[in-house]
Design an enzyme around this catalytic site. Structure first.
Site, PDB file in Angstrom:
ATOM      1  N   THR A 154      64.016  27.627  46.859  1.00 31.34           N
ATOM      2  CA  THR A 154      63.667  28.818  45.569  1.00 31.34           C
ATOM      3  C   THR A 154      62.175  28.226  44.448  1.00 31.34           C
ATOM      4  O   THR A 154      61.711  28.994  44.089  1.00 31.34           O
ATOM      5  CB  THR A 154      64.445  29.715  45.301  1.00 31.34           C
ATOM      6  OG1 THR A 154      64.009  31.643  44.544  1.00 31.34           O
ATOM      7  CG2 THR A 154      65.386  29.325  43.754  1.00 31.34           C
ATOM      8  N   GLU A 208      70.021  27.040  38.235  1.00 38.78           N
ATOM      9  CA  GLU A 208      68.697  26.820  37.543  1.00 38.78           C
ATOM     10  C   GLU A 208      68.638  25.328  37.656  1.00 38.78           C
ATOM     11  O   GLU A 208      67.468  24.711  38.142  1.00 38.78           O
ATOM     12  CB  GLU A 208      68.741  27.475  36.024  1.00 38.78           C
ATOM     13  CG  GLU A 208      68.229  28.596  35.892  1.00 38.78           C
ATOM     14  CD  GLU A 208      67.016  28.855  36.342  1.00 38.78           C
ATOM     15  OE1 GLU A 208      66.319  28.235  37.390  1.00 38.78           O
ATOM     16  OE2 GLU A 208      67.280  30.970  36.556  1.00 38.78           O
ATOM     17  N   ASP A 215      67.172  38.641  44.220  1.00 41.46           N
ATOM     18  CA  ASP A 215      66.224  38.378  44.929  1.00 41.46           C
ATOM     19  C   ASP A 215      66.322  37.293  45.926  1.00 41.46           C
ATOM     20  O   ASP A 215      66.007  36.971  47.165  1.00 41.46           O
ATOM     21  CB  ASP A 215      64.818  37.392  44.050  1.00 41.46           C
ATOM     22  CG  ASP A 215      65.768  36.441  42.761  1.00 41.46           C
ATOM     23  OD1 ASP A 215      66.439  36.226  42.517  1.00 41.46           O
ATOM     24  OD2 ASP A 215      64.800  36.864  42.102  1.00 41.46           O
ATOM     25  N   GLU A 270      55.492  34.053  42.157  1.00 46.01           N
ATOM     26  CA  GLU A 270      55.897  34.756  43.974  1.00 46.01           C
ATOM     27  C   GLU A 270      54.771  35.245  44.184  1.00 46.01           C
ATOM     28  O   GLU A 270      54.033  35.253  45.243  1.00 46.01           O
ATOM     29  CB  GLU A 270      56.877  36.019  42.913  1.00 46.01           C
ATOM     30  CG  GLU A 270      58.064  35.140  42.515  1.00 46.01           C
ATOM     31  CD  GLU A 270      58.532  34.802  41.747  1.00 46.01           C
ATOM     32  OE1 GLU A 270      57.671  34.990  41.037  1.00 46.01           O
ATOM     33  OE2 GLU A 270      59.266  33.930  40.987  1.00 46.01           O
ATOM     34  N   ARG A 282      66.004  23.170  40.199  1.00 48.63           N
ATOM     35  CA  ARG A 282      65.035  22.947  39.686  1.00 48.63           C
ATOM     36  C   ARG A 282      65.320  20.773  39.495  1.00 48.63           C
ATOM     37  O   ARG A 282      64.006  20.255  40.033  1.00 48.63           O
ATOM     38  CB  ARG A 282      64.599  22.994  38.342  1.00 48.63           C
ATOM     39  CG  ARG A 282      64.211  24.713  37.916  1.00 48.63           C
ATOM     40  CD  ARG A 282      64.009  24.549  36.294  1.00 48.63           C
ATOM     41  NE  ARG A 282      64.027  26.443  36.958  1.00 48.63           N
ATOM     42  CZ  ARG A 282      63.912  27.107  35.890  1.00 48.63           C
ATOM     43  NH1 ARG A 282      62.943  26.282  34.963  1.00 48.63           N
ATOM     44  NH2 ARG A 282      63.533  28.788  35.344  1.00 48.63           N
TER      45      ARG A 282
HETATM   46  C1  DMJ Z   1      61.869  29.371  38.956  1.00 51.61           C
HETATM   47  O1  DMJ Z   1      62.448  29.003  38.582  1.00 51.61           O
HETATM   48  C2  DMJ Z   1      61.917  29.917  41.335  1.00 51.61           C
HETATM   49  O2  DMJ Z   1      61.131  31.052  41.540  1.00 51.61           O
HETATM   50  C3  DMJ Z   1      63.562  31.155  40.671  1.00 51.61           C
HETATM   51  O3  DMJ Z   1      63.819  31.906  42.042  1.00 51.61           O
HETATM   52  C4  DMJ Z   1      63.023  32.270  40.423  1.00 51.61           C
HETATM   53  N1  DMJ Z   1      61.811  31.987  38.653  1.00 51.61           N
HETATM   54  C5  DMJ Z   1      61.993  31.362  38.722  1.00 51.61           C
HETATM   55  C6  DMJ Z   1      59.715  31.637  38.671  1.00 51.61           C
HETATM   56  O4  DMJ Z   1      59.634  33.166  38.826  1.00 51.61           O
END
Ligand code: DMJ
Length: 628
Positions: A617, A259, A392, A528, A263
């Site tokens: 992501t 995370e 995912d 998403e 981020r």
């Molecule tokens: C985000 O932190 C990122 O997109 C991650 O890949 C999945 N979860 C959240 C958004 O849903």
């Protein structure tokens, strides 16, 4: 009880082994040629066994890089940062950490590992040079594998920011009406964050306060590049000042490796590339170094958590497993950090993980289980396969690393394509009555018609692959899944998707395609669906995708907007009268959701072009590396 599996997948590529030795021809005129024409020619050259010509035609769009900019005001040396006082220990998650002896490798031991890694890499490169593989697709030839070059020393680092985005501020294009709608939404979200949560991780807009996860200003960092892209100069400058004056990583706090990488590290790196301001690179380097103890496990599969102040890394209290998606979705960021700083250990650590997982048994036609043990390095809880939570972004990062690295690491591509074939073979079904194609889950041979909203990253990733030359049938699947994800929103009373949907597979007059269980009716402002709409629009130019995104933005405004500032996740997407705010604005709402909406509504293909950058992501754009 369960429908028969679809017919066995049919492979759309051929694999040939060739010896290659010639260098690139990267002239400007060649680079301008139509990608499709090139790919068709390459395809036939590959088929006719003319590797030299294939090699000669390897072309890349080489971004023009500006001279590095000076570090602007408020310089901060690492020594200063490290000598600052320890702060209060924030921790999220279980109250007691697992008690573990100190890691077998000392904090400095990472350096030792890096040396061994270099030797091993050199050997591997020697071996690879003798034999290389070309994978060719219908209409596209994938370049021969080359080990990704690691800069030898810091001096060789290419720490130049990507130029494309400076244009956003230097020659701003006036936003269109829908983009102005996104700017308005962002400013409303920001108003709440500024008033009630400034410098904290997340806004709690209803109670007008904040919540802390890592205690690192998560929303502020996640939103930096969004502000830049939306042209919000004043807000950006104010946030930049906070980063310069208040962002201090010498903090006795546990962070989740994944995370915080996607981020914080991702956000700082992309903001560096957009702004050219070396403050963000310095912060990224400092933060990256503090995450490295996570990799000092017996298997080199990283721990889920690391204390960035003490360097103590560990698994969650209840297990020594890590999540597969988490350990495989930090690679774009660490690889880019190596490229910018010249420090090899970042890239080596994450590529070790990639290689390990590539060679691991326990997959099912390219699909991976959800957990991996940090001691043994083996998959655990085998036999459960999903494209949703915990797996995912493994798939997403296979494709995106291949793109980031200049399409040379064919092993990544091969794993990605294999996995998509695995999805087709085991996880795809159609709902009733509207025949929506969806991606379900498999648990020990039993199919479940359950699809997380998280899976809605997939149509976008498939479309991105097609943009980069992957087969057209990936696009057919992308379109079908995009429709499904849209319906997951549209069929709800609020027009917003639940966290998890179940699909009806049997023809029954009183049943809708999408069904929702009471525990799954919440919406966390996730990105998403709009992320995929952005890719689908970029690739097809079909305006219906913009219209769908516009509908979703209206729904966010109608059901999640808090009058005093900010947006809130809600408890019930099926009750338009009482959606019940949950009192939290996740950082990804401003980091991802609003950014993708803004980019979806833009008709400027050059605005963060898919040919020059790749989004991590968490929607932070990073440059596609120029060819060696
Ligand atoms: C985000 O932190 C990122 O997109 C991650 O890949 C999945 N979860 C959240 C958004 O849903």
């Amino acid at each position: 009880m369960y429908p028969p599996p679809p017919p066995a997948p049919h492979r759309d590529f051929i694999s040939v082994t060739l010896s290659l030795g010639e260098s690139y021809d990267n002239s400007k005129s060649r680079r301008r040629r139509s990608c499709w024409r090139r790919n068709v020619i390459l395809f036939f050259l590959a088929l006719s066994g003319r590797p030299a010509e294939v090699e000669k035609m390897k072309l890349e769009v080489l971004p023009v890089l500006p001279a590095p900019q000076k570090e602007s005001a408020e310089p901060e040396g690492f020594a200063d940062i490290l000598s600052q006082k320890r702060q209060r220990h924030f921790r999220r998650g279980p109250p007691h950490l697992q008690i573990r002896p100190p890691n077998t490798v000392s904090k400095d031991g990472v350096q030792g590992d890096a040396k061994e890694g270099e030797a091993a890499l050199g050997k591997a490169q020697q071996e690879e040079n003798t034999q290389r593989t070309v994978i060719s697709w219908r209409g596209a030839v994938i370049e021969p594998e080359q080990a990704t070059e690691l800069p030898d020393r810091r001096a060789e680092a290419s720490n130049k920011p990507l130029v494309l985005a400076s244009k956003i501020w230097k020659e701003p294009v006036p936003p269109n009406e829908r983009q102005r709608g996104v700017i308005e939404a962002f400013l409303h979200a920001w108003k709440g964050y500024q008033k009630f949560a400034w410098g904290h991780d997340e806004l709690k807009p209803v109670s007008k306060t904040f919540s802390e996860w890592f205690g690192l200003g998560l929303t502020l960092i996640d939103a930096l590049d969004t502000m830049w892209i939306l042209g919000l100069k004043q807000e950006f400058k104010q946030a930049r000042r906070w980063v310069s004056e208040n962002l201090d990583f010498q903090k006795n706090v546990d962070v989740n490796l994944f995370e915080s990488t996607i981020r914080i590290l991702g956000g700082l790196l992309s903001t560096y590339h957009l702004s050219g301001d070396s403050l963000f690179l310095s912060k990224a380097e400092d933060f990256g170094k503090r995450l490295m103890p996570a990799f000092t496990t017996p298997s080199k599969i990283p721990y889920s958590d690391v204390n960035i102040g003490t360097g103590f890394a560990h698994s969650p209290q209840w297990t020594s497993d890590s999540t597969v998606a988490e350990v495989t979705s930090i690679q774009l960021e660490f690889r880019e950090l190596s490229r910018l700083t010249g420090i090899k250990k970042f890239q080596e650590a994450v590529e070790e993980v990639t290689k390990h997982i590539h060679s691991l048994s326990g997959k099912k036609d390219g699909l991976v289980p959800m957990f991996i043990n940090t001691n043994s390095g083996l998959f655990t809880h085998p036999g459960v396969f999903t494209l949703g939570a915990r797996a995912d972004s493994y798939y997403e990062y296979l494709l995106k690393q291949w793109i980031q690295g200049g399409k040379k690491e064919t092993q990544l591509l091969d794993d990605y394509v294999k996995a998509i074939e695995g999805v087709k073979a085991h996880l795809l079904r159609q709902s009733q009555p509207r025949k929506l194609t969806f991606v379900g889950e498999l648990a020990h041979g039993r199919f479940s018609a359950k699809m997380d909203h998280l899976v809605c990253f997939l149509p976008g990733t498939l479309a991105l692959g097609v943009h980069h030359g992957l087969p057209a049938d990936h696009m057919d699947l992308a379109r079908a899944l995009m429709e499904t994800c849209y319906q997951m929103n549209q069929q709800m009373e609020t027009g917003l998707s639940p966290e998890i949907a179940h699909f009806n597979m049997y023809p029954r007059a009183d049943h809708k395609d999408v069904e929702v269980k009471p525990a799954d009716r919440h919406n966390l402002l996730r990105p998403e669906t709009v992320e995929s709409l952005f890719y689908l629009y970029r690739v097809t130019r079909d305006r219906k995708y913009q219209d769908w995104g516009w509908e979703i933005l209206q729904s966010f405004n109608k059901y999640t907007r808090v009058p005093s500032g900010g947006y809130s996740s809600i408890n019930n997407v099926q009750n338009s009268h009482r959606p019940e705010p949950r009192d939290k604005m996740e950082s990804f709402f401003v980091g991802e959701t609003l950014k993708y909406l803004y980019l979806l509504f833009s008709d400027d293909l050059e605005l963060l072009s898919l040919d020059t950058c790749v989004f991590n992501t968490e929607a932070h754009p990073l440059p596609i590396w120029a060819p060696a």
